[in-house]
Design an enzyme around this catalytic site. Structure first.
Site, mmCIF file in Angstrom:
data_model
loop_
_atom_site.group_PDB
_atom_site.id
_atom_site.type_symbol
_atom_site.label_atom_id
_atom_site.label_comp_id
_atom_site.label_asym_id
_atom_site.label_seq_id
_atom_site.Cartn_x
_atom_site.Cartn_y
_atom_site.Cartn_z
ATOM 1 C CB CYS A 52 -15.076 -18.324 21.506
ATOM 2 S SG CYS A 52 -15.623 -18.014 23.215
ATOM 3 C CD GLU A 98 -16.845 -15.484 19.906
ATOM 4 O OE1 GLU A 98 -17.484 -16.343 19.271
ATOM 5 O OE2 GLU A 98 -16.646 -15.567 21.142
ATOM 6 C CE LYS A 142 -17.684 -20.138 18.431
ATOM 7 N NZ LYS A 142 -18.372 -19.230 19.388
#
Length: 251
Positions: A139, A39, A105
């Site tokens: 994540c 990331e 995300k």
């Protein structure tokens, strides 16, 4: 399919330096069909993106596109992007020769104030390469099984989870990566960083695991390295046909 994870030590806010670093790692591990980076691999994980984020003409993204074309491979990893509409995105790119798809995300890391400056995405993205389908996660998304659910997010053969997951929550990384693989009966490719930023220490432990949660390859903790594994999708297809867990899933 041969997959290589690039478990990198990210230099803070230095895209040029980080591009050179991953370029060397790729050169030292040629021949993979897919390379996966952590990331925000070009900048480090920044929750205050001003003066750190790249724009849509990111040098890191251009490197990914050039490398995909030159090596006839795919590359996956997230970048901190300041978009043309003025928003900041933690954007997970999946790049193949001549094609770039991206996932913004969805679950922003509120504990670290990521939600104060970054705009979330609201769409699942499944990338395709060599006839196989990859669900893109970033994540914190790993903590939310409904978001990654096979058949809710769409049908896929593997999950790619890119992360800056700190050592202080390492056990969660170990458990959640394998849990997402088991419950969705798929491969999981988890790319985490190593090293330090101003907030956290990162242990890495990037991994590839199969649909039983068995580890096919795992990176050494705290060490920058390229980690390679081979995914046997035909074997996984056979497991899904014989042991039909997904047919009994809750939607």
């Amino acid at each position: 399919m041969t997959v290589t994870i690039l478990q990198t030590d990210v230099s803070w806010a230095c895209p040029d330096e980080n591009v050179r670093n991953v370029q060397q790692l790729v050169a030292g591990s040629p021949g993979a069909d897919l390379y996966v980076l952590p990331e925000m691999w070009a900048t480090g994980f920044a929750t205050t993106p001003h003066d750190i984020a790249e724009n849509d003409d990111s040098i890191a993204l251009r490197w990914m596109q050039q490398t995909a074309a030159e090596r006839n491979c795919a590359l996956s990893g997230s970048l901190l992007i300041h978009t043309a509409d003025g928003t900041y995105r933690n954007r997970h790119f999946f790049v193949t020769p001549g094609s770039t798809v991206s996932y913004d995300k969805h679950h922003l890391f509120t504990y670290g104030h990521e939600d104060e400056f970054i705009t979330p995405g609201h769409e699942h993205v499944i990338a395709r390469w060599h006839g196989r389908r990859f669900l893109l996660l970033t994540c914190y998304d790993l903590r939310f099984p409904v978001w990654s659910r096979y058949g809710r997010a769409g049908e896929y053969d593997a999950i790619i989870a890119v992360a800056n997951w700190p050592e202080s929550r390492q056990q969660a990384w170990r458990v959640l990566t394998r849990a997402r693989a088991i419950e969705n009966q798929c491969y999981l490719i988890g790319a985490n960083r190593v090293g330090d930023d101003q907030f956290c220490h990162y242990r890495g432990e990037s991994l590839v695991c199969d649909s039983k949660g068995d580890t096919l390859a795992e990176a050494d903790p705290g060490t920058q390295q390229a980690l390679t594994a081979v995914l046997d999708f035909e074997k996984q297809d056979g497991v899904r046909r014989r042991f039909k867990v997904l047919e009994s899933r809750d939607l």
